[in-house]
Design a protein around this motif. Structure first.
Motif, short mmCIF file in Angstrom:
data_model
loop_
_atom_site.label_atom_id
_atom_site.label_comp_id
_atom_site.label_asym_id
_atom_site.label_seq_id
_atom_site.Cartn_x
_atom_site.Cartn_y
_atom_site.Cartn_z
N ARG A 91 53.17 45.43 46.42
CA ARG A 91 52.98 44.09 45.86
C ARG A 91 53.94 44.01 47.38
N LYS A 111 47.14 41.04 40.02
CA LYS A 111 46.53 40.18 41.05
C LYS A 111 47.51 40.60 42.59
N VAL A 150 46.45 40.16 35.17
CA VAL A 150 47.34 41.41 35.55
C VAL A 150 46.54 41.79 36.85
N THR A 194 47.68 34.18 33.91
CA THR A 194 48.76 35.32 34.64
C THR A 194 47.17 36.68 34.47
N GLU A 229 40.67 39.98 35.69
CA GLU A 229 41.03 40.92 36.44
C GLU A 229 40.04 41.58 36.39
N LYS A 253 53.34 38.24 43.03
CA LYS A 253 53.25 38.07 41.52
C LYS A 253 51.85 38.49 40.77
N ASP A 254 51.90 38.23 39.74
CA ASP A 254 50.87 37.96 39.14
C ASP A 254 50.67 36.36 38.54
#
Ligand code: UDP
Length: 237
Positions: free
Chosen positions: A78, A47, A45, A43, A223, A30-31
């Motif tokens: 992912r 990640k 984005v 979060t 990021e 997950k982010d």
């Protein structure tokens, strides 16, 4: 073909799914980002994609050096199929340079280089905030056997040497990292992830931080740092 089954678990950064094969799981990155035992949430984005791909890249490299890992196959940006291990409830931290909690605990400033890499053990417990322990605690409370601890320590030191050398070739100092191990068919193998969430990476020349400390310390450019690490290892433009 491995097929995704029901969700077994949702953690801070990953979801874990059963599959049609009992000895395999699917991990979905997950982010979501957390720090300070879940007190800070946010979060990052992209990640999940970075952590999935970087971890798989490094696990494959470690396999080539004779370190068995849980990695089986990357099935999307992912998601990865991994061996279904029983996680040993220990977080193993290897340190090459002083940073974070080691600096707070010893008074040595961040950036100091100790005479040798330092291995630390923490008991995996969100409820207790992952307290630092030693081998006696792990043995006395049955978290691992003597033989398992010896394998874990030797493997952690070997992983450190392999990763430290690799990151040096892409202009990155490997400051410290956290790894976890699992029991699989009677063996102890490397599990979990190796990513900017679980490692400290500093640019070798500028000492700029290229890891989750940018999130923990509200430094901005989070990021960008994760992307830069992907670029350094050749997984992004
Ligand atoms: N680490 C981690 N998960 C944890 C605690 C630490 O992945 O629950 C990693 C962290 O990213 C760093 C190393 O382990 O690379 C050492 O962390 P430290 O003990 O200094 O704790 P921190 O300052 O990160 O709280």
């Amino acid at each position: 073909m491995v097929e995704q089954g029901k969700q077994l678990y949702e953690g801070k950064a990953k979801k874990v799914f059963a599959t049609n094969e009992e000895d395999k799981l699917i991990v979905d990155y997950k982010d979501d980002a957390t720090a300070f035992n879940g007190l800070k949430k946010g979060t990052i984005v992209g990640k999940g994609v970075v952590n999935n791909k970087m971890s798989n890249y490094l696990m494959k490299m470690l396999e080539e050096h004779g370190v068995e890992t849980h990695y089986i196959e990357e099935i999307s940006d992912r998601r990865t199929v991994v061996k279904n291990v029983q996680i040993v409830p220990l977080e193993v931290i290897m340190r090459n340079v002083v940073a974070g909690s080691l600096s707070k605990r010893t008074g040595h400033p961040e950036g100091d280089v100790p005479k040798m890499p330092i291995l630390e053990l923490y008991y995996k417990s969100d409820e207790l905030g992952d307290p630092m322990i030693n081998e006696d605690h792990a043995l006395a409370f049955g978290w691992a056997t003597r033989e398992e601890l010896d394998t874990i320590a030797a493997t952690a030191r070997k992983v450190n040497e392999i990763l430290k050398k690799f990151f040096a070739t892409v202009g990155v100092d490997l400051i410290d990292f956290k790894i976890e191990f699992g029991r699989y068919k009677g063996r102890i193998i490397l599990a979990d992830e190796i990513s900017p969430d679980t490692c400290r990476f500093w640019d070798s020349k500028t000492k700029e931080k290229l890891d989750k400390d940018r999130f923990r310390r509200d430094m901005g450019g989070v990021e960008g740092a994760y992307h830069e690490m992907m670029r350094r290892i050749g997984l992004a433009e």
